[in-house]
Motif scaffolding. Sequence first.
Motif, PDB file in Angstrom:
ATOM      1  N   GLU A   5       0.809  -1.214   0.000  1.00 28.23           N
ATOM      2  CA  GLU A   5       0.000   0.000   0.000  1.00 28.23           C
ATOM      3  C   GLU A   5       0.844   1.266   0.000  1.00 28.23           C
ATOM      4  N   ARG A   6       1.960   1.247   0.713  1.00 32.17           N
ATOM      5  CA  ARG A   6       2.856   2.400   0.788  1.00 32.17           C
ATOM      6  C   ARG A   6       4.065   2.023   1.621  1.00 32.17           C
ATOM      7  N   THR A   7       5.049   2.892   1.681  1.00 29.81           N
ATOM      8  CA  THR A   7       6.168   2.730   2.600  1.00 29.81           C
ATOM      9  C   THR A   7       5.781   3.440   3.889  1.00 29.81           C
ATOM     10  N   ASP A   8       5.804   2.730   5.005  1.00 26.88           N
ATOM     11  CA  ASP A   8       5.451   3.342   6.286  1.00 26.88           C
ATOM     12  C   ASP A   8       6.624   4.076   6.910  1.00 26.88           C
ATOM     13  N   PHE A   9       7.803   3.441   6.907  1.00 29.01           N
ATOM     14  CA  PHE A   9       8.974   4.106   7.473  1.00 29.01           C
ATOM     15  C   PHE A   9      10.243   3.547   6.864  1.00 29.01           C
ATOM     16  N   VAL A  10      11.314   4.313   7.008  1.00 35.27           N
ATOM     17  CA  VAL A  10      12.660   3.921   6.620  1.00 35.27           C
ATOM     18  C   VAL A  10      13.456   3.843   7.910  1.00 35.27           C
ATOM     19  N   SER A  11      14.124   2.723   8.143  1.00 35.60           N
ATOM     20  CA  SER A  11      14.941   2.566   9.349  1.00 35.60           C
ATOM     21  C   SER A  11      16.345   3.103   9.108  1.00 35.60           C
ATOM     22  N   VAL A  12      16.870   3.811  10.093  1.00 34.57           N
ATOM     23  CA  VAL A  12      18.218   4.354  10.021  1.00 34.57           C
ATOM     24  C   VAL A  12      18.983   3.888  11.257  1.00 34.57           C
ATOM     25  N   PRO A  13      20.085   3.153  11.063  1.00 35.20           N
ATOM     26  CA  PRO A  13      20.855   2.682  12.218  1.00 35.20           C
ATOM     27  C   PRO A  13      21.683   3.804  12.835  1.00 35.20           C
ATOM     28  N   VAL A  14      21.679   3.866  14.160  1.00 31.25           N
ATOM     29  CA  VAL A  14      22.432   4.907  14.862  1.00 31.25           C
ATOM     30  C   VAL A  14      23.198   4.288  16.028  1.00 31.25           C
ATOM     31  N   THR A  15      24.226   4.982  16.477  1.00 27.62           N
ATOM     32  CA  THR A  15      25.022   4.490  17.600  1.00 27.62           C
ATOM     33  C   THR A  15      24.814   5.299  18.875  1.00 27.62           C
ATOM     34  N   ASP A  16      24.344   6.523  18.747  1.00 24.72           N
ATOM     35  CA  ASP A  16      24.127   7.400  19.900  1.00 24.72           C
ATOM     36  C   ASP A  16      22.744   8.018  19.735  1.00 24.72           C
ATOM     37  N   MET A  17      21.746   7.447  20.414  1.00 29.85           N
ATOM     38  CA  MET A  17      20.358   7.856  20.217  1.00 29.85           C
ATOM     39  C   MET A  17      20.135   9.325  20.575  1.00 29.85           C
ATOM     40  N   ALA A  18      20.703   9.797  21.671  1.00 31.55           N
ATOM     41  CA  ALA A  18      20.512  11.190  22.070  1.00 31.55           C
ATOM     42  C   ALA A  18      21.058  12.137  21.003  1.00 31.55           C
ATOM     43  N   ARG A  19      22.245  11.846  20.508  1.00 35.13           N
ATOM     44  CA  ARG A  19      22.852  12.681  19.460  1.00 35.13           C
ATOM     45  C   ARG A  19      22.006  12.638  18.196  1.00 35.13           C
ATOM     46  N   SER A  20      21.514  11.468  17.836  1.00 32.99           N
ATOM     47  CA  SER A  20      20.716  11.319  16.624  1.00 32.99           C
ATOM     48  C   SER A  20      19.364  12.011  16.757  1.00 32.99           C
ATOM     49  N   LYS A  21      18.742  11.915  17.931  1.00 27.75           N
ATOM     50  CA  LYS A  21      17.473  12.620  18.151  1.00 27.75           C
ATOM     51  C   LYS A  21      17.672  14.127  18.028  1.00 27.75           C
ATOM     52  N   GLN A  22      18.788  14.634  18.533  1.00 28.22           N
ATOM     53  CA  GLN A  22      19.071  16.065  18.408  1.00 28.22           C
ATOM     54  C   GLN A  22      19.230  16.436  16.944  1.00 28.22           C
ATOM     55  N   PHE A  23      19.948  15.621  16.173  1.00 27.68           N
ATOM     56  CA  PHE A  23      20.187  15.918  14.759  1.00 27.68           C
ATOM     57  C   PHE A  23      18.883  15.900  13.965  1.00 27.68           C
ATOM     58  N   TYR A  24      18.122  14.818  14.074  1.00 28.28           N
ATOM     59  CA  TYR A  24      16.901  14.688  13.271  1.00 28.28           C
ATOM     60  C   TYR A  24      15.777  15.592  13.774  1.00 28.28           C
ATOM     61  N   GLY A  25      15.633  15.714  15.087  1.00 25.45           N
ATOM     62  CA  GLY A  25      14.554  16.517  15.640  1.00 25.45           C
ATOM     63  C   GLY A  25      14.836  18.006  15.683  1.00 25.45           C
ATOM     64  N   GLU A  26      16.061  18.371  16.035  1.00 20.97           N
ATOM     65  CA  GLU A  26      16.385  19.786  16.189  1.00 20.97           C
ATOM     66  C   GLU A  26      17.098  20.362  14.970  1.00 20.97           C
TER      67      GLU A  26
END
Length: 125
Positions: A5-26
């Motif tokens: 039906e569609r692509t729901d999400f794309v997974s991206v592997p990360v090593t530091d969740m806090a750093r990655s959340k800051q990058f993608y979210g902020e």
Amino acid sequence: MITVERTDFVSVPVTDMARSKQFYGETLGLPLVSGDDAWPEYQLGENVSLYLIDPTNVGQPFTAPHSSSIALRVPDVAEARAALEAQGVEFGGDIFDTGVCHMAFFSDPDGNALMLHRRYAPRED
């Protein structure tokens, strides 16, 4: 045969969740649509989201970042690039004009390939 039906999400592997959340979210300013601190999912436009996953949370090693770019459609590649550069994001090369679209390549903190993208030529059917 299955029906996709569609692509729901794309997974991206990360090593530091806090750093990655800051990058993608902020830094990128993507809205958080679901998940908690360990399983965040960010909206990418209308119909797909980007899911950050620390592979060690599911018993797998982080083996390498994605090397094929996730294309992030923006209204103006040069303007978006300048805004990200002002936040310290480094780009690989100049804005690339294919004759159909503009692209600017960069990576997240783990080296996952991303691209700012805008098609300017009409699609041929």
